[in-house]
Design a protein around this motif. Structure first.
Motif, PDB file in Angstrom:
ATOM      1  N   MET A   1       0.926  -1.291   0.250  1.00 19.30           N
ATOM      2  CA  MET A   1       0.212  -0.327  -0.399  1.00 19.30           C
ATOM      3  C   MET A   1       1.020   1.110  -0.631  1.00 19.30           C
ATOM      4  N   LEU A   2       2.062   0.763   0.949  1.00 22.09           N
ATOM      5  CA  LEU A   2       2.743   2.413   0.962  1.00 22.09           C
ATOM      6  C   LEU A   2       3.570   3.096  -0.653  1.00 22.09           C
ATOM      7  N   VAL A   3       3.585   1.585  -1.339  1.00 20.67           N
ATOM      8  CA  VAL A   3       4.250   1.893  -2.759  1.00 20.67           C
ATOM      9  C   VAL A   3       3.437   2.441  -3.237  1.00 20.67           C
ATOM     10  N   THR A   4       2.408   1.330  -3.305  1.00 19.15           N
ATOM     11  CA  THR A   4       1.701   2.492  -4.826  1.00 19.15           C
ATOM     12  C   THR A   4       0.945   4.595  -4.220  1.00 19.15           C
TER      13      THR A   4
ATOM     14  N   VAL B   1       3.552   6.029  -2.944  1.00 17.17           N
ATOM     15  CA  VAL B   1       4.007   7.129  -3.259  1.00 17.17           C
ATOM     16  C   VAL B   1       4.460   7.112  -4.304  1.00 17.17           C
ATOM     17  N   LEU B   2       3.999   6.136  -5.791  1.00 13.54           N
ATOM     18  CA  LEU B   2       3.700   5.579  -7.122  1.00 13.54           C
ATOM     19  C   LEU B   2       2.803   7.050  -7.495  1.00 13.54           C
ATOM     20  N   VAL B   3       1.538   7.025  -6.871  1.00 18.03           N
ATOM     21  CA  VAL B   3       0.527   7.808  -6.730  1.00 18.03           C
ATOM     22  C   VAL B   3       1.443   9.309  -6.666  1.00 18.03           C
ATOM     23  N   LEU B   4       1.959  10.019  -5.827  1.00 18.87           N
ATOM     24  CA  LEU B   4       2.079  10.636  -5.325  1.00 18.87           C
ATOM     25  C   LEU B   4       3.275  11.547  -6.582  1.00 18.87           C
ATOM     26  N   ALA B   5       4.101   9.984  -6.727  1.00 16.46           N
ATOM     27  CA  ALA B   5       5.474  10.531  -8.171  1.00 16.46           C
ATOM     28  C   ALA B   5       4.816  11.658  -9.740  1.00 16.46           C
ATOM     29  N   ILE B   6       3.515  10.306  -9.137  1.00 16.82           N
ATOM     30  CA  ILE B   6       3.370  10.375 -10.911  1.00 16.82           C
ATOM     31  C   ILE B   6       2.031  12.047 -10.212  1.00 16.82           C
ATOM     32  N   PHE B   7       1.467  12.076  -9.638  1.00 22.91           N
ATOM     33  CA  PHE B   7       0.779  13.099  -9.270  1.00 22.91           C
ATOM     34  C   PHE B   7       1.501  14.779  -9.520  1.00 22.91           C
ATOM     35  N   ALA B   8       2.683  14.255  -8.885  1.00 20.92           N
ATOM     36  CA  ALA B   8       3.595  15.624  -8.803  1.00 20.92           C
ATOM     37  C   ALA B   8       3.886  15.923  -9.907  1.00 20.92           C
ATOM     38  N   GLY B   9       4.511  15.107 -11.230  1.00 20.55           N
ATOM     39  CA  GLY B   9       5.273  14.710 -12.830  1.00 20.55           C
ATOM     40  C   GLY B   9       4.612  16.029 -13.155  1.00 20.55           C
ATOM     41  N   ALA B  10       2.839  15.285 -12.674  1.00 22.81           N
ATOM     42  CA  ALA B  10       2.062  15.745 -13.985  1.00 22.81           C
ATOM     43  C   ALA B  10       1.766  17.629 -13.722  1.00 22.81           C
ATOM     44  N   LEU B  11       1.605  17.669 -12.591  1.00 23.87           N
ATOM     45  CA  LEU B  11       1.276  18.871 -11.874  1.00 23.87           C
ATOM     46  C   LEU B  11       2.750  20.327 -11.929  1.00 23.87           C
ATOM     47  N   SER B  12       4.270  19.460 -12.015  1.00 23.32           N
ATOM     48  CA  SER B  12       4.863  20.109 -13.169  1.00 23.32           C
ATOM     49  C   SER B  12       5.443  20.509 -14.279  1.00 23.32           C
ATOM     50  N   LEU B  13       4.129  19.530 -14.256  1.00 20.32           N
ATOM     51  CA  LEU B  13       4.330  19.903 -16.695  1.00 20.32           C
ATOM     52  C   LEU B  13       3.218  21.473 -16.285  1.00 20.32           C
ATOM     53  N   LEU B  14       2.646  21.496 -15.094  1.00 21.68           N
ATOM     54  CA  LEU B  14       1.807  22.811 -15.931  1.00 21.68           C
ATOM     55  C   LEU B  14       1.588  24.047 -15.156  1.00 21.68           C
ATOM     56  N   SER B  15       0.855  24.812 -15.873  1.00 16.84           N
ATOM     57  CA  SER B  15       1.345  26.223 -15.230  1.00 16.84           C
ATOM     58  C   SER B  15       0.773  26.491 -13.577  1.00 16.84           C
ATOM     59  N   TRP B  16       1.597  27.518 -13.147  1.00 17.20           N
ATOM     60  CA  TRP B  16       1.608  27.775 -11.663  1.00 17.20           C
ATOM     61  C   TRP B  16       0.175  27.744 -11.212  1.00 17.20           C
ATOM     62  N   ASP B  17      -0.906  28.754 -11.965  1.00 18.37           N
ATOM     63  CA  ASP B  17      -1.972  29.126 -11.048  1.00 18.37           C
ATOM     64  C   ASP B  17      -2.934  27.478 -12.402  1.00 18.37           C
ATOM     65  N   ARG B  18      -2.428  27.068 -13.049  1.00 24.73           N
ATOM     66  CA  ARG B  18      -3.366  25.978 -13.908  1.00 24.73           C
ATOM     67  C   ARG B  18      -3.286  24.599 -12.488  1.00 24.73           C
ATOM     68  N   ALA B  19      -2.240  24.050 -12.215  1.00 26.34           N
ATOM     69  CA  ALA B  19      -1.379  23.401 -11.241  1.00 26.34           C
ATOM     70  C   ALA B  19      -2.326  23.567  -9.999  1.00 26.34           C
TER      71      ALA B  19
END
Length: 108
Positions: free
Chosen positions: A1-4, A6-24
């Motif tokens: 459960m912990l690994v899952t 961490v993976l979801v948070l990493a994917i979410f953080a990566g997706a947010l880093s591709l957006l502009s600050w306002d959109r993120a």
């Protein structure tokens, strides 16, 4: 459960880093609200579901005979902390000078 998680948070953080600050900021706000409501729902469901206590079920036992002051038991003897108890079709119990139990006995 912990690994899952961490993976979801990493994917979410990566997706947010591709957006502009306002959109993120907007996306993070919506995701936070959805996760908060889901956590509240899980908590309420956990409170409403009755706690599962240990269930003791005994059925179709054989016979027992005790002599010399012993105990014959074909049912169940449980502590006071035991949950629901069910005894069906217990066998015959005979005791000479002791005690016999074919059903349910709570022992403190």
């Amino acid at each position: 459960m912990l690994v899952t998680t961490v993976l979801v948070l990493a994917i979410f953080a990566g997706a947010l880093s591709l957006l502009s600050w306002d959109r993120a900021n907007q996306v993070a706000g919506v995701v936070s609200a959805v996760v908060g409501v889901a956590a509240l729902g899980v908590g309420v469901c956990a409170l409403l579901v009755p706690s599962e206590s240990t269930s003791v079920q005994v059925s179709r036992t054989g016979s027992a005979t005790a002599t010399g002051g012993g105990d014959a038991n074909t049912g169940v003897v449980t502590s006071s902390s035991a949950g629901p108890v069910s005894v069906r079709d217990s066998g015959d119990a005979r005791a000479e000078g002791g005690s016999a139990n074919t059903g349910y006995r709570r022992q403190e």
